[in-house]
Design a protein around this motif. Sequence first.
Motif, mmCIF file in Angstrom:
data_model
loop_
_atom_site.group_PDB
_atom_site.id
_atom_site.type_symbol
_atom_site.label_atom_id
_atom_site.label_comp_id
_atom_site.label_asym_id
_atom_site.label_seq_id
_atom_site.Cartn_x
_atom_site.Cartn_y
_atom_site.Cartn_z
ATOM 1 N N UNK A 176 46.908 45.109 51.906
ATOM 2 C CA UNK A 176 46.755 44.533 50.572
ATOM 3 C C UNK A 176 48.041 43.858 50.099
ATOM 4 N N UNK A 177 48.849 43.420 51.054
ATOM 5 C CA UNK A 177 50.105 42.769 50.714
ATOM 6 C C UNK A 177 49.853 41.541 49.833
ATOM 7 N N UNK A 178 50.615 41.445 48.749
ATOM 8 C CA UNK A 178 50.494 40.316 47.848
ATOM 9 C C UNK A 178 49.361 40.428 46.846
ATOM 10 N N UNK A 179 48.635 41.544 46.861
ATOM 11 C CA UNK A 179 47.514 41.727 45.949
ATOM 12 C C UNK A 179 47.864 42.702 44.834
ATOM 13 N N UNK A 180 47.201 42.537 43.703
ATOM 14 C CA UNK A 180 47.351 43.444 42.574
ATOM 15 C C UNK A 180 46.064 44.220 42.390
ATOM 16 N N UNK A 181 46.202 45.542 42.290
ATOM 17 C CA UNK A 181 45.039 46.406 42.145
ATOM 18 C C UNK A 181 45.189 47.285 40.911
ATOM 19 N N UNK A 182 44.135 47.371 40.116
ATOM 20 C CA UNK A 182 44.059 48.320 39.006
ATOM 21 C C UNK A 182 43.235 49.514 39.457
ATOM 22 N N UNK A 183 43.757 50.709 39.217
ATOM 23 C CA UNK A 183 43.044 51.942 39.563
ATOM 24 C C UNK A 183 42.998 52.832 38.332
ATOM 25 N N UNK A 184 41.803 53.206 37.900
ATOM 26 C CA UNK A 184 41.676 54.118 36.761
ATOM 27 C C UNK A 184 41.507 55.556 37.256
ATOM 28 N N UNK B 96 39.824 45.807 41.583
ATOM 29 C CA UNK B 96 39.621 46.764 40.506
ATOM 30 C C UNK B 96 38.891 47.973 41.067
ATOM 31 N N UNK B 97 39.498 49.140 40.935
ATOM 32 C CA UNK B 97 38.865 50.391 41.365
ATOM 33 C C UNK B 97 38.602 51.236 40.124
ATOM 34 N N UNK C 60 37.704 38.267 44.457
ATOM 35 C CA UNK C 60 37.981 39.540 43.796
ATOM 36 C C UNK C 60 37.097 40.624 44.377
ATOM 37 N N UNK C 61 37.599 41.842 44.376
ATOM 38 C CA UNK C 61 36.831 42.979 44.872
ATOM 39 C C UNK C 61 36.819 44.077 43.817
ATOM 40 N N UNK C 62 35.631 44.524 43.478
ATOM 41 C CA UNK C 62 35.456 45.597 42.499
ATOM 42 C C UNK C 62 34.773 46.761 43.200
ATOM 43 N N UNK C 63 35.365 47.943 43.084
ATOM 44 C CA UNK C 63 34.763 49.140 43.665
ATOM 45 C C UNK C 63 34.623 50.178 42.560
#
Length: 252
Positions: free
Chosen positions: A10-18, A88-89, A137-140
Motif C-alpha cells: 500500500x505504498x503511497x496510499x492513504x487509509x482510514x481505519x475506524x 476506507x476500512x 478507491x477501495x472500501x471494506x
Amino acid sequence: MTTAFIPNRFRGQTAIVTGAGSGIGRATAIRFASEGARVIASDISQDRLDQLIADFPDLGIVTLVGDVALEETSQALLAAAGGAVDVLANVAGIMDSFLPLAEVDDATWERVFAVNLTSIMRLTRAVLPGMIEAGHGAIVNVSSEASLRASASGVAYSASKHAVNGLTKSVAVVYGPKGIRANAVAPGAVKTNIEAPFKSAWAQERLGPLLSIIPSFAESEELAASITWLASADASNVNGVILPVDGGWAAI
C-alpha cells in the motif's frame, strides 16, 4: 495462524481505519501501516489510541479520537487524511446484549445502528467524492456472521449488519464504474474486547444452543489479513462481495 505482511503493498496510499484502538481495527491499522500505507486511525478511546502509538511508534500512524457515528468525526478524519483517501476500512462496531425484539430498548437500537451502520454511511459519503475524482478507491466494511443468520446476536445487531451488507452492495453497483470497489468481511467469533453479554434470559435459552456450533475463535490478525487483501490490487476484480471469515461457520 496469521499471514506475513507484504512490504509496500500500500505504498503511497492513504487509509482510514475506524475502531483502531483495539481488536480487528487495531490489527488492521497495524497491517496497513506495516505494508506502506499512511494510516489515519480512529477510535472513541484516546487511551487505546495512545497505546497503539506507544506500541508501534515507527509506523507513522496518525490518530484521531472521536465518536465515529457523528458527522463531525467523519469530516475530521477526511481533513486528517488531507482529502485524498485510497482505502476506507469501516471496522468500528458494537453489540446489543443479545436483546430480542420484545425486549430491546430504543437507546440500544439507536446506538447500535448509529455505530454499526450510520457511521459507515457518513464516512463512505465523505470519502466518495475524492475517490470518484481520483478514479479509484477501495472500501471494506466489517459486517458479521449475524448478517447471514439470525442466531448470532440480538435483533439490533443482526438488523444493522444485514443493512451493512445492503449498503456495501449498493456502493459497489453504483460506483463500480467509477473505479471504486466496496466489499465486506463477515467475521464469526473473534478474540476481541467487544462486549457481548446475554442480558435476555430468553435469548440465552433460545440462542445459546445454536451458538454451540461456532467452529473456532479467530485472531484479529486473521481478519486484518482478509480486510487488507480486499483493499489491495490482488482483489481488483472483487466488488460487492460479503466474504465470510468465520472458520467455516457459514457453511454449517
